[in-house]
Enzyme design. Structure first.
Site: not given
Length: 256
Positions: A8, A129
């Site tokens: 990330d 998500d």
């Protein structure tokens, strides 16, 4: 089953968030290229990148880091975060990325996703998500009224090559994957599903194997790799190609 390490990116660094909260980030490395090389050296056959700045900004931000990683390693890369128009998608492909992960636009501009699936066959992955079964968008900062399963069915019809399913309440928490939600999603679609969020141990990885025949073909692992709760080599031995339970016993030695 693929074990896919996550990198990330936030302000050019490798970080992990807790339940998607930008205010609760932990920096694991100032040099994401070194991190990428480390995972590949340990056996990773694919990497998962997220441009966290891009997810907030609505456009790709960490271009230099993405390009540097793509040039430094030989395994394919998938990337999500801020890919909300054709230009951004083409941009990451030009950097050497193999798959573009689309999230927010799947909810807000489904027609665009359909066009991109046609233009870039086998290269568009949909990132779903979810909070309590509902799809979150814009870097998890907003929650829609769209059901995760409903969106997955539509994206499969459009030609998406796979679905990455992340349970936000479990992401970065090391609390285990949401097997029930994954099972429900697998029952609704036939394209591969990649599980993400909450994986804390090899036991969690083994629990996902029960869903492999239903279509859960990979798992993204983030925080647990960085904290040392999971060794990538160990994970690959447990559920990757040539996993321990698939190796036939040496019968000659058994009966010698």
């Amino acid at each position: 089953m693929d074990v896919i390490p996550a990198i990330d990116l936030l302000e050019g660094r490798c970080v992990r968030l807790y339940q998607g909260d930008y205010e609760r980030s932990q920096v694991f490395s100032e040099n994401p290229v070194d991190v990428a090389k480390q995972w590949v050296d340990q056996g990773a056959t694919r990497l998962h990148l997220v441009d966290l700045d891009g997810a907030k900004a609505g456009k790709v931000v960490n271009l230099k880091a993405i390009e540097a990683i793509a040039q430094a390693i030989s395994v394919p890369i998938e990337i999500g975060g801020g890919l909300r128009d054709r230009t951004s998608v083409q941009q990451v492909f030009n950097l050497g990325v193999q798959w573009a992960i689309l999230g927010t636009v799947a909810v807000e501009q489904p027609q665009l996703v359909q066009e991109l699936c046609q233009e870039f066959p086998e290269q568009i992955i949909i990132g779903i998500d979810a909070r309590n079964g509902l799809v979150a968008t814009r870097g998890w900062l907003e929650t829609s009224e769209v059901l995760a399963t409903q969106l997955a069915v539509q994206m499969q019809e459009f030609g998406a090559v796979a679905i990455i399913y992340t349970d936000i309440h479990r992401d970065g928490t090391l609390s285990g994957p949401n097997l029930e939600a994954l099972r429900e999603l697998a029952g609704a679609i036939s394209i591969p599903i990649i599980a993400s969020g909450g994986v804390s141990s090899v036991t969690d990885l083994l629990s996902l194997l029960g869903l492999e025949h239903q279509g859960v073909k990979g798992v993204i692992v983030g925080r647990a790799l960085y904290t040392g709760d999971i060794s990538l080599r160990e994970a690959l031995r447990a559920i990757g190609p040539g996993r321990i339970q698939d190796i036939p016993p040496n019968l000659d030695s058994t009966f010698a």
